[in-house]
Design an enzyme around this catalytic site. Structure first.
Site, PDB file in Angstrom:
ATOM      1  N   TYR A   1       0.626  -1.399   0.137  1.00 19.57           N
ATOM      2  CA  TYR A   1      -0.316  -0.141  -0.049  1.00 19.57           C
ATOM      3  C   TYR A   1       0.784   1.033  -0.202  1.00 19.57           C
ATOM      4  CZ  TYR A   1      -3.525   3.561   1.416  1.00 19.57           C
ATOM      5  OH  TYR A   1      -4.391   4.501   1.185  1.00 19.57           O
TER       6      TYR A   1
ATOM      7  N   ASP B   1      -0.864  15.524   5.053  1.00 15.50           N
ATOM      8  CA  ASP B   1      -1.695  15.150   4.366  1.00 15.50           C
ATOM      9  C   ASP B   1      -3.001  15.902   3.908  1.00 15.50           C
ATOM     10  OD1 ASP B   1      -2.986  13.338   2.543  1.00 15.50           O
ATOM     11  OD2 ASP B   1      -3.385  12.011   4.661  1.00 15.50           O
TER      12      ASP B   1
ATOM     13  N   ASP C   1      -2.801   5.240  -3.101  1.00 14.35           N
ATOM     14  CA  ASP C   1      -3.781   6.580  -2.138  1.00 14.35           C
ATOM     15  C   ASP C   1      -4.037   7.551  -3.320  1.00 14.35           C
ATOM     16  OD1 ASP C   1      -5.166   8.190  -0.885  1.00 14.35           O
ATOM     17  OD2 ASP C   1      -4.089   8.571   0.943  1.00 14.35           O
TER      18      ASP C   1
ATOM     19  N   ASP D   1      -5.359  10.205  -2.988  1.00  9.40           N
ATOM     20  CA  ASP D   1      -6.833  10.746  -2.472  1.00  9.40           C
ATOM     21  C   ASP D   1      -8.248  11.069  -3.155  1.00  9.40           C
ATOM     22  OD1 ASP D   1      -5.453  11.927  -0.330  1.00  9.40           O
ATOM     23  OD2 ASP D   1      -4.137  13.125  -1.835  1.00  9.40           O
TER      24      ASP D   1
ATOM     25  N   HIS E   1      -7.370   3.827  -4.350  1.00  6.78           N
ATOM     26  CA  HIS E   1      -8.783   3.887  -3.580  1.00  6.78           C
ATOM     27  C   HIS E   1      -8.993   5.848  -4.230  1.00  6.78           C
ATOM     28  CE1 HIS E   1      -7.503   5.683   0.152  1.00  6.78           C
ATOM     29  NE2 HIS E   1      -6.470   4.816  -0.293  1.00  6.78           N
TER      30      HIS E   1
ATOM     31  N   GLU F   1     -11.742   9.082  -2.326  1.00  7.56           N
ATOM     32  CA  GLU F   1     -12.764   8.713  -1.280  1.00  7.56           C
ATOM     33  C   GLU F   1     -13.692  10.266  -1.390  1.00  7.56           C
ATOM     34  OE1 GLU F   1      -9.869  12.186   1.109  1.00  7.56           O
ATOM     35  OE2 GLU F   1      -8.951   9.718   0.613  1.00  7.56           O
TER      36      GLU F   1
ATOM     37  N   CYS G   1      -6.521  14.053   6.981  1.00  9.47           N
ATOM     38  CA  CYS G   1      -6.888  11.561   6.854  1.00  9.47           C
ATOM     39  C   CYS G   1      -8.495  11.559   7.664  1.00  9.47           C
ATOM     40  CB  CYS G   1      -5.737  12.003   8.331  1.00  9.47           C
ATOM     41  SG  CYS G   1      -6.141  10.425   8.449  1.00  9.47           S
TER      42      CYS G   1
ATOM     43  N   ARG H   1     -14.023   4.804  -1.624  1.00 10.71           N
ATOM     44  CA  ARG H   1     -13.390   5.044  -0.314  1.00 10.71           C
ATOM     45  C   ARG H   1     -14.566   6.082   0.154  1.00 10.71           C
ATOM     46  NH1 ARG H   1      -8.521   7.990   3.342  1.00 10.71           N
ATOM     47  NH2 ARG H   1      -9.668   9.901   3.917  1.00 10.71           N
TER      48      ARG H   1
ATOM     49  N   GLU I   1     -14.006   4.906   5.628  1.00  7.99           N
ATOM     50  CA  GLU I   1     -13.464   4.579   6.708  1.00  7.99           C
ATOM     51  C   GLU I   1     -13.935   5.050   8.135  1.00  7.99           C
ATOM     52  OE1 GLU I   1     -10.525   4.648   7.872  1.00  7.99           O
ATOM     53  OE2 GLU I   1      -8.557   6.898   6.685  1.00  7.99           O
TER      54      GLU I   1
ATOM     55  N   ASN J   1      -9.133   0.023   6.911  1.00  7.13           N
ATOM     56  CA  ASN J   1      -7.794   0.682   7.836  1.00  7.13           C
ATOM     57  C   ASN J   1      -7.135   0.501   9.068  1.00  7.13           C
ATOM     58  OD1 ASN J   1      -5.639   2.667   7.947  1.00  7.13           O
ATOM     59  ND2 ASN J   1      -7.329   4.248   7.454  1.00  7.13           N
TER      60      ASN J   1
END
Length: 304
Positions: A51, A65, A92, A94, A119, A121, A129, A162, A192, A214
């Site tokens: 990952y 982040d 990721d 985002d 993924h 989101e 986060c 996500r 998440e 996660n």
């Protein structure tokens, strides 16, 4: 030896190999690997996929982040992790770096860099986060459009949607969003920041699709093992920033020791030796390959 110079390049597209792992019995364990060296160490430990965390990439660049890094930044990390390990890498993505066309660009760029899965989101920028407060969500329809764009652009990339909706909209809304994202073309769902085993089980009971969990430290989710997530109905689990946290803590201790002692002697037992490093990166394999290559002789001119 890295598959870059060996004869053991993995067969088939990375996305297809990732899809095969998800389809097999047992949960797919995906430790975070924030650079090529970490990827090699994870592979040596026996992991079959990796990952690449947005938080870890951002922190590696000295940034928070908050959706600051770019597609090109991420591709730099993808190339080294995928190339070093030869393993399928979940990345990721985002929020997709924009709207539908931007998501399509991201998907193609990630695939070309070597990613197996991504993924995206349903937050809006500046994203946070998933375990922090005050996250702002895109509408379910806008997110579904991004998922549809990703599905249209991909060749083999495995697409995970996500949702961060549980914290602000509740379980029913999160389940409804997940169903909409699956209908738009997502291969799997990532709920998440669930906060207890009951929530993980309920989501799995209500959403009939491959699910990703996660297991991040210092967040809202209690500690569960991979086996426990599997028993709760999850097909994949990530430890996104664990390796970076350990490495960063050790690195901070090293610098503090040098500043205090004027040297590194007190840290030697905590260091990877030169031999251990060379074994991990295949140093002598590269040397042997270099020595085996015959110098090319270029003709001076055309024969008459």
């Amino acid at each position: 030896m890295s598959y870059l110079i060996g004869a053991d390049a993995p067969p088939g597209p990375a996305g297809a190999r990732f899809r095969d792992l998800v389809a097999k019995p047992g949960i797919v364990q995906l430790p975070g690997a924030h650079n090529g060296l970490a990827a090699l160490q994870a592979k040596a430990a026996g992991f079959q996929a990796l990952y690449l965390s947005g938080a870890a990439m951002s922190a590696s660049m000295g940034l928070p982040d908050l959706g600051i890094i770019t597609v090109d930044d991420v591709c730099f990390f993808i190339r080294q992790v995928a190339r070093a390990s030869g393993l399928p890498v979940l990345v990721d993505g985002d929020t997709g770096y924009g709207e539908a066309l931007n998501v399509m660009h991201m998907v193609r760029a990630f695939e070309e860099a070597g990613a197996a899965a991504v993924h995206i989101e349903d937050q809006i920028l500046p994203k946070k986060c998933g375990h922090l407060n005050d996250k702002k969500l895109a509408s379910a329809d806008d997110m579904a459009a991004k998922v549809a764009a990703a599905a249209r652009a991909r060749r083999n990339l495995f697409i995970i949607a996500r949702t961060d909706a549980v914290a602000s909209e509740g379980m029913d809304a999160a389940v409804a969003r997940a169903q909409k994202y699956l209908a738009a073309g997502a291969d799997a769902i990532f709920p998440e920041a669930l906060t207890d085993a009951g929530m993980f089980r309920e989501f799995a009971r209500r959403v009939k699709a491959p699910l990703l969990a996660n297991m991040t430290e210092f967040g809202r989710t209690p500690f569960f093992t991979a086996k426990e997530f599997e028993e709760m109905g999850y097909r994949m689990v990530i430890w996104p920033v664990s390796a970076l946290r350990v490495a960063a803590k050790a690195q901070g201790d090293l610098y503090a020791t040098i500043a205090r002692d004027g040297g590194t002697r007190a840290m030697l037992e905590r260091m990877q030796t030169r031999k251990e490093l060379y074994n991990v990166i295949g140093y002598h394999d590269y040397e042997a390959l270099d020595a085996s290559i015959v110098s090319t002789i270029t003709p001076e001119g055309m024969p008459r």
